[in-house]
Write a protein that holds these residues in place. Structure first.
Motif, PDB file in Angstrom:
ATOM      1  N   PRO A  57     -47.844 -37.370  22.069  1.00  0.00           N
ATOM      2  CA  PRO A  57     -47.920 -36.349  23.135  1.00  0.00           C
ATOM      3  C   PRO A  57     -49.325 -35.764  23.283  1.00  0.00           C
ATOM      4  O   PRO A  57     -49.755 -35.467  24.405  1.00  0.00           O
ATOM      5  N   LEU A  58     -50.058 -35.616  22.154  1.00  0.00           N
ATOM      6  CA  LEU A  58     -51.423 -35.103  22.223  1.00  0.00           C
ATOM      7  C   LEU A  58     -52.333 -36.086  22.962  1.00  0.00           C
ATOM      8  O   LEU A  58     -53.152 -35.689  23.807  1.00  0.00           O
ATOM      9  N   LEU A  59     -52.171 -37.373  22.674  1.00  0.00           N
ATOM     10  CA  LEU A  59     -52.964 -38.385  23.386  1.00  0.00           C
ATOM     11  C   LEU A  59     -52.606 -38.398  24.880  1.00  0.00           C
ATOM     12  O   LEU A  59     -53.480 -38.574  25.736  1.00  0.00           O
ATOM     13  N   ALA A  60     -51.315 -38.223  25.174  1.00  0.00           N
ATOM     14  CA  ALA A  60     -50.885 -38.201  26.577  1.00  0.00           C
ATOM     15  C   ALA A  60     -51.525 -37.026  27.315  1.00  0.00           C
ATOM     16  O   ALA A  60     -51.997 -37.169  28.454  1.00  0.00           O
ATOM     17  N   ALA A  61     -51.535 -35.847  26.682  1.00  0.00           N
ATOM     18  CA  ALA A  61     -52.153 -34.680  27.315  1.00  0.00           C
ATOM     19  C   ALA A  61     -53.639 -34.910  27.552  1.00  0.00           C
ATOM     20  O   ALA A  61     -54.182 -34.559  28.607  1.00  0.00           O
ATOM     21  N   ALA A  62     -54.331 -35.521  26.568  1.00  0.00           N
ATOM     22  CA  ALA A  62     -55.760 -35.799  26.727  1.00  0.00           C
ATOM     23  C   ALA A  62     -56.006 -36.769  27.878  1.00  0.00           C
ATOM     24  O   ALA A  62     -56.935 -36.596  28.685  1.00  0.00           O
TER      25      ALA A  62
ATOM     26  N   ARG B 239     -42.081 -39.818  21.457  1.00  0.00           N
ATOM     27  CA  ARG B 239     -43.170 -40.751  21.161  1.00  0.00           C
ATOM     28  C   ARG B 239     -43.298 -41.777  22.281  1.00  0.00           C
ATOM     29  O   ARG B 239     -44.405 -42.096  22.734  1.00  0.00           O
ATOM     30  N   ALA B 240     -42.161 -42.286  22.728  1.00  0.00           N
ATOM     31  CA  ALA B 240     -42.187 -43.271  23.824  1.00  0.00           C
ATOM     32  C   ALA B 240     -42.747 -42.659  25.096  1.00  0.00           C
ATOM     33  O   ALA B 240     -43.475 -43.318  25.854  1.00  0.00           O
ATOM     34  N   LEU B 241     -42.421 -41.385  25.365  1.00  0.00           N
ATOM     35  CA  LEU B 241     -42.964 -40.718  26.550  1.00  0.00           C
ATOM     36  C   LEU B 241     -44.479 -40.616  26.464  1.00  0.00           C
ATOM     37  O   LEU B 241     -45.190 -40.836  27.458  1.00  0.00           O
ATOM     38  N   GLY B 242     -44.997 -40.269  25.285  1.00  0.00           N
ATOM     39  CA  GLY B 242     -46.454 -40.216  25.115  1.00  0.00           C
ATOM     40  C   GLY B 242     -47.110 -41.560  25.369  1.00  0.00           C
ATOM     41  O   GLY B 242     -48.132 -41.657  26.052  1.00  0.00           O
ATOM     42  N   VAL B 243     -46.515 -42.622  24.811  1.00  0.00           N
ATOM     43  CA  VAL B 243     -47.050 -43.962  25.045  1.00  0.00           C
ATOM     44  C   VAL B 243     -47.010 -44.298  26.535  1.00  0.00           C
ATOM     45  O   VAL B 243     -47.969 -44.853  27.098  1.00  0.00           O
TER      46      VAL B 243
ATOM     47  N   LEU C  48     -43.573 -35.014  38.253  1.00  0.00           N
ATOM     48  CA  LEU C  48     -42.137 -34.765  38.252  1.00  0.00           C
ATOM     49  C   LEU C  48     -41.416 -35.693  37.274  1.00  0.00           C
ATOM     50  O   LEU C  48     -40.502 -35.262  36.556  1.00  0.00           O
ATOM     51  N   SER C  49     -41.825 -36.965  37.230  1.00  0.00           N
ATOM     52  CA  SER C  49     -41.181 -37.910  36.318  1.00  0.00           C
ATOM     53  C   SER C  49     -41.399 -37.508  34.863  1.00  0.00           C
ATOM     54  O   SER C  49     -40.468 -37.510  34.052  1.00  0.00           O
ATOM     55  N   VAL C  50     -42.643 -37.173  34.533  1.00  0.00           N
ATOM     56  CA  VAL C  50     -42.957 -36.806  33.151  1.00  0.00           C
ATOM     57  C   VAL C  50     -42.233 -35.520  32.757  1.00  0.00           C
ATOM     58  O   VAL C  50     -41.635 -35.426  31.677  1.00  0.00           O
ATOM     59  N   LEU C  51     -42.276 -34.529  33.622  1.00  0.00           N
ATOM     60  CA  LEU C  51     -41.640 -33.255  33.307  1.00  0.00           C
ATOM     61  C   LEU C  51     -40.123 -33.399  33.182  1.00  0.00           C
ATOM     62  O   LEU C  51     -39.502 -32.816  32.275  1.00  0.00           O
ATOM     63  N   ALA C  52     -39.514 -34.146  34.096  1.00  0.00           N
ATOM     64  CA  ALA C  52     -38.064 -34.338  34.033  1.00  0.00           C
ATOM     65  C   ALA C  52     -37.671 -35.047  32.746  1.00  0.00           C
ATOM     66  O   ALA C  52     -36.713 -34.648  32.059  1.00  0.00           O
ATOM     67  N   THR C  53     -38.412 -36.101  32.399  1.00  0.00           N
ATOM     68  CA  THR C  53     -38.100 -36.833  31.171  1.00  0.00           C
ATOM     69  C   THR C  53     -38.297 -35.947  29.952  1.00  0.00           C
ATOM     70  O   THR C  53     -37.465 -35.936  29.030  1.00  0.00           O
ATOM     71  N   ALA C  54     -39.405 -35.196  29.923  1.00  0.00           N
ATOM     72  CA  ALA C  54     -39.653 -34.296  28.789  1.00  0.00           C
ATOM     73  C   ALA C  54     -38.572 -33.228  28.694  1.00  0.00           C
ATOM     74  O   ALA C  54     -38.106 -32.890  27.598  1.00  0.00           O
TER      75      ALA C  54
END
Length: 753
Positions: free
Chosen positions: A2-7, A302-306, A326-332
């Motif tokens: 998730p940290l890598l995804a945010a970066a 973890r899969a969401l971050g990847v 919207l996709s990322v937020l809904a999944t999270a």
């Protein structure tokens, strides 16, 4: 992860929103911060990974933007050069309505461009604006065409090509032809169903939304069901999950299930097209599948971050895409919030019921700030609507796809499955229709920074508190009942409508809809706007439940497409319109809407004066014998019904979209005409007979125009002379609904944004 995804996400945003100099400063600041963190706290591997991902995504986005902005096609577009291009279609052609003629939009990946005496080979994308022959070209075809280039907005387009007819030089590959055959078979499997069902099944299965009616789309938007009109992660999860179930029935185990899942994902992507939104949906659906089973939160997050990192590396432009957010937020939300709320409700509800409530609630709450930023609304029925339609979504998707596949072998068998899919989506359409009609289905919300910050803070607070609220029926049930009351009972608007109103201009966007008060609870309605919802809402707010007369000034969509909203639930006496039946499509739509209420569209009689309740009406235009001329739709504006009305002692001139020639003819026919209120013709277009309009002596000028419309309505060069002549200007794009009132002190107005 998730940290890598945010970066990665922040780097993508910075690369596309910042100019080169600030971007360089941000990059240096990130590197310096990374060095300081490593020196003080260690974590060198993590920091190095964050920096690497950020530089990769940000650098990739910057390089792609520069390549798009500085290639040969972009240079020729800056010169508005006439060129010949060869390239491959990367999007399905889509018919769109133009002001004077229908056009076709598509996207072309240009491989060769010839212009200004030079030929260049490259790889860049352009938006094509063409005529009807482009509708016959298929995705994946390689074509050659000539046209004029112009500059384009957006980081992924080098230019806009206003193109002549295309020449297909190479057909699409077998995979695209196969996908086209299945898409066509899906449409054929449901084409015997009612129009809304026949349009929604292809949209639900493959994202093919070209047949969708605007009224259906508006209902889905209001009820938070818009995600069903396009391929989403939910679609992929349903289809691939069904394929895995079939594979298990057939004895497939172990790694074979991964092969089946991968083939299902690839097949659905080909059907729905390899556009960024579809790739995003495929990846998010894969995340949902990976999150099933044990350790769901850890595996899923973890899969969401990847997924976020991979998508941004492949398509850095997604960083600024609302759909991606919207996709990322809904999944999270589903991964983080839904399990907690499900477990809380499972203490007093069956577990399957708790999960059915928790999943849409978590997704909706996580997405609410972004949805509000895009639409300016917060839906209060979204969770309930998604909960009610959920049992039908899976069967509709699977049966629709099955109908298309079986239909390739046997059309009757495909039609049987298509009938089942139609029944399922019929329920979804009914829920959207009924939900959108609820008094407070959605509430208006500002799109400014302060409003969105407040809403975001409220969502975070609600996310923290809901677990305690949902843990028992003594707190959860009252909350649900409170929400139901808020949705079912329209909150009063203090002072609206004023008791002394005589004329209302409804805010219906880019269109016209006005009401002349003819008595308690009744009004003469002039035009109906472009959509049924806004005019229906406006008349409800005015307390109008009887309409003795509807006048359609002319048959352009922005004046007649909302007619169903006027007729819905009201006693309507008659519908009249201009005698010039142009354009034919608008005439047919108005006739169909009137027929649905047991009415026919009559002709507004020229010259006659009549009284309708408290309203006196006289038709000043068009004159008898006026006929359509030129291309279809071109003569409609100047054939608008012009009404001189008097209500409560106020003289009102309602002009439709009358053009300068018609205005000049009126000036000659009615010298010295004076009115109190003028409805400015054609939404305040710059094309006006200003001497005539200023001579009317109107105290109030009403302008009905959509906010941020593409036509430049209303034009300042028209408003300024009227204002200088002493008129008060009120416009729906700034003031919302407008009331004209008669008070003891004379004429007055009231607005409601």
């Amino acid at each position: 992860m998730p940290l890598l995804a945010a970066a990665a996400w922040l780097a993508g945003l910075a690369a596309q929103l910042l100019s080169p100099r600030p971007l360089t400063g941000v990059t240096v600041a990130v590197l310096v911060t990374a060095v300081l963190v490593v020196r003080r706290h260690g974590h060198g591997t993590t920091v190095a990974a964050v920096v690497l991902v950020a530089v990769a995504v940000g650098g990739g986005a910057a390089v792609r933007a520069e390549q798009t902005r500085t290639n040969a096609v972009a240079d020729l577009a800056g010169e508005r050069a006439v060129v010949t291009v060869t390239g491959t279609l990367v999007a399905d052609p889509r018919p769109v309505e133009g002001r004077f003629a229908d056009r076709v939009l598509t996207r072309l990946e240009v491989r060769e461009v010839t212009g200004r005496g030079a030929t260049t080979r490259l790889r860049t994308r352009v938006l094509v604006l063409g005529d009807q022959p482009w509708a016959e070209v298929r995705l994946g075809d390689t074509v050659r065409a000539s046209g004029r280039l112009d500059t384009a907005d957006g980081h992924d387009l080098a230019a806009v090509l206003v193109a002549g007819d295309p020449e297909v030089v190479a057909g699409a590959g077998p995979w695209w032809r196969g996908a086209d055959a299945v898409r066509r078979s899906i449409r054929e499997a449901v084409d015997h169903r009612p129009p809304a069902q026949a349009a929604l099944v292809p949209a639900l299965v493959t994202g093919d939304d070209q047949l969708l009616d605007t009224e259906v789309e508006e209902d889905f938007r209001t009820t938070g069901l818009t995600h069903l009109l396009a391929v989403s992660g939910t679609n992929l999860t349903l289809v691939v999950g069904f394929l895995l179930l079939l594979a298990r029935w057939c004895g497939v185990r172990g790694r074979g299930t991964y092969v089946v899942g991968a083939l299902g994902i690839v097949g659905l992507v080909l059907l729905a097209r390899t556009e960024p939104s579809v790739l995003r949906a495929a990846v998010m659906g894969s995340v949902a599948l990976l999150a099933l089973g044990v350790h769901a939160l850890q595996r899923g997050f973890r899969a969401l971050g990847v997924a976020v990192v991979v998508l941004l590396l492949v398509q850095p432009g997604l960083a600024t895409s609302p759909g991606f957010a919207l996709s990322v937020l809904a999944t999270a939300g589903i991964l983080v919030l839904a399990p907690v709320w499900r477990d809380a409700m499972a203490r007093w509800l069956p577990r399957w019921v708790a999960e059915a409530v928790a999943v849409p609630l978590a997704a909706q709450l996580a997405c609410t700030p972004v949805v509000a930023a895009l639409s300016g609304e917060v839906s209060l029925v979204a969770v309930a609507a998604n909960l009610v339609v959920a049992p039908a979504v899976g069967p509709a998707t699977v049966l629709g796809l099955g109908g298309g596949l079986v239909g390739l072998v046997s059309e009757p068998a495909g039609a049987v499955l298509g009938t089942g899919a139609g029944w399922c989506v019929g329920w979804i359409v009914a829920v959207a229709d009924r939900g959108a009609d609820l008094p407070t289905a959605a509430v208006d919300w500002g799109t400014g920074p302060v409003a969105l910050v407040v809403l975001s803070a409220g969502c975070v607070l609600l996310a923290l508190l809901l677990r305690r609220v949902l843990v028992g029926p003594t707190t959860a049930v009252p909350l649900a009942l409170l929400l139901a009351v808020a949705v079912l009972v329209r909150p009063p608007t203090p002072g609206w409508p004023a008791d002394d109103w005589v004329l209302a201009m409804c805010d219906v966007g880019q269109g016209d809809a006005l009401a002349l008060r003819s008595g308690p609870g009744e009004a003469v309605v002039v035009d109906a706007g472009p959509d049924p919802g806004p005019v229906d809402r406006c008349l409800d707010d005015l307390g109008v439940d009887r309409v003795p007369l509807v006048v359609l000034t002319h048959f352009h969509a922005d004046h007649v497409d909302g007619l169903a909203g006027v007729l819905d639930g009201r006693a309507v006496g008659a519908v009249e319109a201009t005698t010039v039946l142009d354009p034919a499509g608008g005439v047919a739509d108005a006739a169909a809407a009137a027929a649905g209420a047991g009415l026919t569209v009559g002709a507004a009689s020229y010259g006659g004066t009549r009284r309708v309740g408290d309203v006196t009406l006289q038709v000043l235009w068009p004159r008898p014998g006026t006929a359509a001329t030129g291309e279809e739709g071109e003569s409609a504006n100047d054939a608008s019904v012009v009404l001189l009305a008097e209500v409560g002692g106020v003289r009102v001139l309602l002009t439709g979209d009358l053009e300068p020639p018609g205005q000049a003819a009126l000036a000659r026919a009615l010298p010295g005409l004076q009115v109190d209120v003028l409805k400015l013709p054609h939404h305040g277009s710059r094309y006006q007979d200003l001497p005539f309009l200023t001579s009317l002596g109107a105290q109030v000028v009403l302008v009905s125009a959509g906010e941020d419309n593409d036509y430049g309505h209303p034009a300042e060069e028209v408003l300024d002379p009227l204002s200088d002549a002493g008129a008060s200007i009120l416009r729906t794009d700034e003031d919302g609904d407008v009331l004209v009132r008669v008070t003891d002190d004379g004429l007055a107005t009231r607005t409601r944004e």
